[in-house]
Design a protein around this motif. Sequence first.
Motif, PDB file in Angstrom:
ATOM      1  N   UNK A 138      16.874  32.554 -14.573  1.00  9.97           N
ATOM      2  CA  UNK A 138      16.070  32.669 -15.793  1.00  9.97           C
ATOM      3  C   UNK A 138      14.613  32.829 -15.388  1.00  9.97           C
ATOM      4  N   UNK A 139      13.797  33.221 -16.350  1.00 11.90           N
ATOM      5  CA  UNK A 139      12.360  33.309 -16.075  1.00 11.90           C
ATOM      6  C   UNK A 139      11.810  31.941 -15.688  1.00 11.90           C
ATOM      7  N   UNK A 140      10.876  31.940 -14.758  1.00 14.19           N
ATOM      8  CA  UNK A 140      10.132  30.710 -14.457  1.00 14.19           C
ATOM      9  C   UNK A 140       9.005  30.635 -15.498  1.00 14.19           C
ATOM     10  N   UNK A 141       8.858  29.472 -16.171  1.00  9.27           N
ATOM     11  CA  UNK A 141       7.823  29.421 -17.204  1.00  9.27           C
ATOM     12  C   UNK A 141       6.434  29.714 -16.629  1.00  9.27           C
TER      13      UNK A 141
ATOM     14  N   UNK B  73      12.853  40.095 -11.347  1.00 13.10           N
ATOM     15  CA  UNK B  73      14.217  39.541 -11.458  1.00 13.10           C
ATOM     16  C   UNK B  73      14.910  40.066 -12.705  1.00 13.10           C
ATOM     17  N   UNK B  74      14.152  40.186 -13.800  1.00 13.10           N
ATOM     18  CA  UNK B  74      14.762  40.725 -15.029  1.00 13.10           C
ATOM     19  C   UNK B  74      15.275  42.132 -14.775  1.00 13.10           C
ATOM     20  N   UNK B  75      14.467  42.927 -14.087  1.00 16.60           N
ATOM     21  CA  UNK B  75      14.865  44.317 -13.825  1.00 16.60           C
ATOM     22  C   UNK B  75      16.117  44.363 -12.935  1.00 16.60           C
TER      23      UNK B  75
ATOM     24  N   UNK C 245      12.964  25.580 -11.003  1.00 15.47           N
ATOM     25  CA  UNK C 245      13.835  26.744 -11.217  1.00 15.47           C
ATOM     26  C   UNK C 245      14.814  26.894 -10.055  1.00 15.47           C
ATOM     27  N   UNK C 246      14.311  26.675  -8.823  1.00 12.56           N
ATOM     28  CA  UNK C 246      15.205  26.798  -7.660  1.00 12.56           C
ATOM     29  C   UNK C 246      16.406  25.857  -7.797  1.00 12.56           C
ATOM     30  N   UNK C 247      16.132  24.656  -8.281  1.00 18.83           N
ATOM     31  CA  UNK C 247      17.198  23.650  -8.313  1.00 18.83           C
ATOM     32  C   UNK C 247      18.023  23.693  -9.596  1.00 18.83           C
ATOM     33  N   UNK C 248      17.397  24.071 -10.695  1.00 18.89           N
ATOM     34  CA  UNK C 248      18.110  23.902 -11.972  1.00 18.89           C
ATOM     35  C   UNK C 248      18.536  25.183 -12.671  1.00 18.89           C
ATOM     36  N   UNK C 249      17.960  26.289 -12.306  1.00 14.08           N
ATOM     37  CA  UNK C 249      18.361  27.538 -12.967  1.00 14.08           C
ATOM     38  C   UNK C 249      18.554  28.598 -11.903  1.00 14.08           C
ATOM     39  N   UNK C 250      19.637  28.459 -11.192  1.00 14.39           N
ATOM     40  CA  UNK C 250      19.801  29.304 -10.017  1.00 14.39           C
ATOM     41  C   UNK C 250      21.260  29.635  -9.755  1.00 14.39           C
ATOM     42  N   UNK C 251      21.425  30.620  -8.909  1.00 13.96           N
ATOM     43  CA  UNK C 251      22.752  31.089  -8.500  1.00 13.96           C
ATOM     44  C   UNK C 251      23.353  30.119  -7.478  1.00 13.96           C
TER      45      UNK C 251
END
Lengths: 390, 440
Positions: free
Chosen positions: A280-283, A181-183, A296-302
């Motif tokens: 964002x990165x998933x911890x 995802x970063x790439x 991450x799906x729910x809180x840091x997503x598009x």
Amino acid sequence: MICVETVESIVEEARALVEDPSYPAARRWLEEHSDGKVLGHFQVYFPEELAHAAGMLPLKIAGFDTTLQIRKADAHLAAFVCSIARSALELVMSGTLDILDMFVFPPICDVARHSCAVWARNFEDIDSQIMYLPHNAASAAAVPYLTGEYRRILREIEEVASTRVTDEALRASIELFNENRRLIHELYRIKRETPWLLSAVETYLLTRAAGAMPRERHNELVRRALAAVEHRDAKPQDKVRVVFSGGFCEQPPLDLIAVIQDACYIVDDDFMVGLRWLTEDVPVDAEDPIEALADAYLHRSDYSPVQHDPRKPKEEMLLRKVREAGAEAVIVAAAKMCEPGLEEQVGYSQALYEAGIPHLVMEFEEKTTTFEQTRMEVETFAESLLFEFA
Amino acid sequence: MTTPTKHERRIVIRPPLPLAGTTRDENRKLIREWWDELNAAGEEGRPVANVFVMGSMAEILRTFDMPIAFPEMTSLQTAVRGRSLEYITTAEDAGYSPDICGYVKADIGVHLQGGDHPMGHLPEPSLVVATNLCNTYIKWAEIWERMYSCPVFVFDIPGWRGSGFETKRGSGTFRDDVRYVEAQVRELIALTEEVTGKRFDIDRFRENLASVNELSRLFREVLELNQHRPAPFNALTEGINLMGIVNAYRGSPKGTRFLEIAKAEFTERAERGVGAVPDERFRLLLVGTACYSNFRDFAGLFEDWQGVFPHSDYMSFAGGALDRGVHYDLDRPIESMAEQMVLTTQEAMGGMFWGQDWLTEVVREWSIDGIVFHGVKSCRTVSTGLPDEREWLLRRRDIPGLFIQSDLVDPRLWSAAQLKNRIDAFFESLESRRAAGARR
Ligand code: SF4
Ligand code: SF4
């Protein structure tokens, strides 16, 4: 002499994978992994880490364009259904994609939910599942629920792959996909900031290839592309900067993207948004990696038209995207017959109108082959803006 | 046999039945009352909730005395009154695509015309509850959210999961689903308290649940009456009235009273051998919905062949799963509501996507000769996989089916001649089948 690869040659590698409906990279992977199992998943988002951690190859099935003749699928679906549902079904019915052991549909729309049943009725040797992503994203119970649902899917995966997945394996997969995802986000950053260095078609092919090949190799491919971009010598042109909206599920034909980029810089878009859904990165050190993925799906997503989340009002998200990309205009597209996409178009248009942002509304279909009309519309639109901004 | 036409239909003289017309009269009265309540709430500025038939959450909302608008019903009413096209075109003029659900457009057209509906005035919603049982519900709710800045609660009931899935009490998935749904029941109660400024009264809630238990019991009994031959009511035409009332009055004693009246009238017909369609010859099962913009003509295409619909899957999914048997435990009202929601909607919605087993059972229990799969452009929720289901049932279970397409509310998609040809050919094939069966 140092031989530097060109962006063009790497993009051609990606194109060869994206444009071949038989998924050649997956077949090569199967040759190397004689017991390997393949999990296909439909648009928009699927936590591929779950499949990867079980040693399966996750493939993103995003329909197919003009080169796939629909011969069998039409007899199984009603007439008023979008093209991606037909072409995805045709890929399997025609035997073009005969390597799937499991297929997962998220409940993005009713076509997708029905498609799961059609697949389950017709392909008894494919484990066809609906992974019920929560529609009430704002509920306090959404994360625990989704964690449970991911665990259920993981149990299915374990069954298909005849393996047990450890937390360690999950963490390693999360790390790999974080890197991916970063790439991809980096490709998008370059396209956003210096669109003359990486065109929309190139970014698209490089991104979409992720869903058609082992992710380790895709990371390598994108790293090579990013290195090659550094050596690119291109000058900015006088083009309108636009955001393309409407590619979250069915994909516009590549030629349509090319027609738009002839007249505009597409500085941001939602093509294949699921591949970069997590922002964002998933911890990797979370105690419960599955919960970390759900969170991450729910809180840091598009965002997309197929997720209602009061914390992410879609028009505001689009306006923010426009601002952050420094875009002057928006192409508000939707796939033909796509209920959620078409409904969203009206809300987007209204918000853009109120914000004074010029926009062009259009419909597309993955199987369209002639673009003269669209070319004229886009050129006229771009020219009117250049004139206005001059 | 030559194809009969409407003009050739026999005039049937039925014996006078004391209860004849009682259901229709009660239906009219209740629909009028429902509209009057909506009109009054609008005029007085009282909060109104917009909800949908699949998962209306009436049990909760009624606890707060909130008038409930069902836009699917009000859109349907524009079609039955021959007015849907004007609203649809109003919405299309405002940018809505010809390819989206016509119910949405008919409703948005009404709102864009200031709420003026052929039966009254549609008030602004103060709260919207949209379940995920149709994904378009959520998109529709977002349109009102933009129009009226009203709170939208997406009530999510995870459904049928694919290959090999069964709703099993006690399974981990069932527990996860119930926990999620129960949390949402509590969250919706809190939100409704906020919107109405009233405290939640658990005893009122219990009464509503008890009333739905009763409604569900009666609804199943009424449906079973149609196992009689001839079928006492037509699920296609009279069924629509039943559905209107069980939705609008879910959780109210008026709803149960209505079903008692219907049950009495249909029982009387069954006892006297009076069928909904004179001289019943074919028993059909409708999968999908009817075409409401051309409702009489649609029904006529089947009645001309003395075909009756003793059942339809519409009576299942659009009845908020009442046919599946709702049994709320009044000692644990909130927990039980969550459990029952998961159980019954997973069954009813599973029946829509993965309907072959349920349809086979109905074919057997209601003595069905053939299934009519009616795909409507408006509604991918009911239509997407119908051709596949038809083909599967024919191939695997030897159940004959006809697949036809038109729309719910958009008369531009009605093609009478084409439909008639297909339907006539289907009846002819059913006749040949019957003749072949008799010879064996
Ligand atoms: S294109 Fe639209 S309608 Fe089709 S599957 Fe995707 S979201 Fe659903
Ligand atoms: S898509 Fe179908 S179920 Fe959904 S709102 Fe429209 S008519 Fe109703």
